[in-house]
Design an enzyme around this catalytic site. Structure first.
Site, PDB file in Angstrom:
ATOM      1  N   LYS A  72       0.828  -1.214   0.000  1.00  0.00           N
ATOM      2  CA  LYS A  72       0.000   0.000   0.000  1.00  0.00           C
ATOM      3  C   LYS A  72       0.856   1.255   0.000  1.00  0.00           C
ATOM      4  CE  LYS A  72      -3.874  -2.476   2.087  1.00  0.00           C
ATOM      5  NZ  LYS A  72      -3.257  -3.769   2.409  1.00  0.00           N
TER       6      LYS A  72
HETATM    7  P1  OMP Z   1      -7.014 -12.118   5.647  1.00  0.00           P
HETATM    8  O1  OMP Z   1      -8.090 -11.319   6.257  1.00  0.00           O
HETATM    9  O2  OMP Z   1      -6.162 -12.823   6.667  1.00  0.00           O
HETATM   10  O3  OMP Z   1      -7.493 -13.028   4.565  1.00  0.00           O
HETATM   11  O4  OMP Z   1      -5.991 -11.081   4.986  1.00  0.00           O
HETATM   12  C1  OMP Z   1      -6.378 -10.088   4.094  1.00  0.00           C
HETATM   13  C2  OMP Z   1      -5.176  -9.464   3.426  1.00  0.00           C
HETATM   14  O5  OMP Z   1      -5.631  -8.545   2.422  1.00  0.00           O
HETATM   15  C3  OMP Z   1      -4.280  -8.657   4.361  1.00  0.00           C
HETATM   16  O6  OMP Z   1      -2.953  -8.722   3.862  1.00  0.00           O
HETATM   17  C4  OMP Z   1      -4.805  -7.244   4.212  1.00  0.00           C
HETATM   18  O7  OMP Z   1      -3.822  -6.268   4.455  1.00  0.00           O
HETATM   19  C5  OMP Z   1      -5.216  -7.212   2.730  1.00  0.00           C
HETATM   20  N1  OMP Z   1      -6.304  -6.287   2.390  1.00  0.00           N
HETATM   21  C6  OMP Z   1      -7.488  -6.287   3.094  1.00  0.00           C
HETATM   22  O8  OMP Z   1      -7.718  -7.114   3.993  1.00  0.00           O
HETATM   23  N2  OMP Z   1      -8.464  -5.370   2.788  1.00  0.00           N
HETATM   24  C7  OMP Z   1      -8.318  -4.470   1.793  1.00  0.00           C
HETATM   25  O9  OMP Z   1      -9.240  -3.707   1.528  1.00  0.00           O
HETATM   26  C8  OMP Z   1      -7.132  -4.463   1.048  1.00  0.00           C
HETATM   27  C9  OMP Z   1      -6.175  -5.421   1.292  1.00  0.00           C
HETATM   28  C10 OMP Z   1      -5.101  -5.535   0.303  1.00  0.00           C
HETATM   29  O10 OMP Z   1      -4.722  -4.511  -0.273  1.00  0.00           O
HETATM   30  O11 OMP Z   1      -4.707  -6.637  -0.050  1.00  0.00           O
END
Ligand code: OMP
Length: 265
Positions: free
Chosen positions: A96
């Protein structure tokens, strides 16, 4: 085009699944902790267990930065391992990033040329002029935050400007002006399927990275109904904790991949 790399892999393994290598040192199984490179060894195990079901891996930089130089080294070892063993899998660094233009050059060098990731997640807040060093890299992917998955996402993203929410303006800008090199993608959380449907109607077949499945409770069915493009593709569906910290990462990845296939077909 960089998106061809992703689409080729999608077709090869018939999967839109992205496994998040969010290898939180505090949660990796004890058996890895006395190894010389614990995060890397854990990642290698996850990759061995899941690769046949995935089209992409996404490493969130935070979990490596947290360990200082050791974490950065093991992040680099992980990507080197992937490039060596599974070079056709799409590799995303979730960092990000975004700053003023010349500062972005440093991020570009680090993420694209030293680490060698295919794509990076970026904030749109500084505008297209600042993001140019990323966008100019036609050989790499720029994944721009549009409608994030978190509870408080609406605080800014729902603000209306001329009757449109900010997320809609981001979707229109990125899929229009910003995408001259056809290397842009968007982030839309699985937890907001209504917005996803609207965004898909605005951006044509642009690829959308979808976090929020698994630990955050998003539904694969809703995501697939709302987000598939006109070719039945166009999504990178991420799950991190729900797979890598489950009792059986292979089974979880297989299950999610099969669920995706079910709704895709
Ligand atoms: P889990 O919730 O463990 O599946 O992880 C989600 C991953 O996606 C993490 O690395 C978050 O930082 C990322 N993420 C989000 O959860 N929400 C968003 O809106 C954007 C991201 C991202 O940019 O990947």
């Amino acid at each position: 085009m960089i998106i061809d790399k992703y689409n080729k892999r999608v077709k090869k393994v018939d999967s839109l699944l992205c496994v998040g290598l969010d290898s939180d040192f505090k949660r990796i199984p004890k058996r890895f902790l006395n190894m010389k490179f614990p995060q890397f060894e854990f990642n290698k195990w996850i990759i061995k267990e899941t690769h046949e079901y995935v089209s992409a891996y996404k490493s969130n930089s935070a979990f490596y930065e947290a360990r200082g130089d050791k974490g950065i080294r093991e992040l680099k070892m992980t990507i080197d391992y992937l490039i060596d063993k599974y070079p056709d899998i799409f590799m995303i660094l979730d960092a990000k990033r975004a700053d003023i233009g010349n500062t972005n050059n440093g991020y570009v060098d680090f993420i694209f040329d030293w680490l060698n990731f295919d794509a990076v997640t970026l904030h749109p807040y500084l505008g297209v002029e600042a993001l140019q060093p990323f966008l100019d890299r036609a050989d790499k992917g720029c994944i721009i935050l549009c409608r994030t998955s978190n509870l408080g996402a609406g605080e800014f993203q729902n603000l209306e400007i001329g009757n449109k929410p900010l997320w809609q303006i981001v979707a229109e800008k990125v899929s229009g002006d910003w995408n001259k090199n056809e290397n842009c993608m968007l982030v839309v959380g699985a937890t907001y399927p209504k917005e996803m449907q609207k965004i898909r109607s605005l951006v044509g077949n642009m690829i959308i990275l979808v976090p929020g499945i698994g630990a955050q409770g998003g539904s694969v069915k809703e995501v697939m109904n709302a987000g598939l493009d006109s070719d039945g593709l166009g999504l990178i569906i991420n799950s991190s904790r729900g797979i890598i910290f489950s009792d059986n990462p292979r089974e979880e990845a297989k299950k999610l991949c099969e669920e995706i296939r079910k709704y895709k077909n």
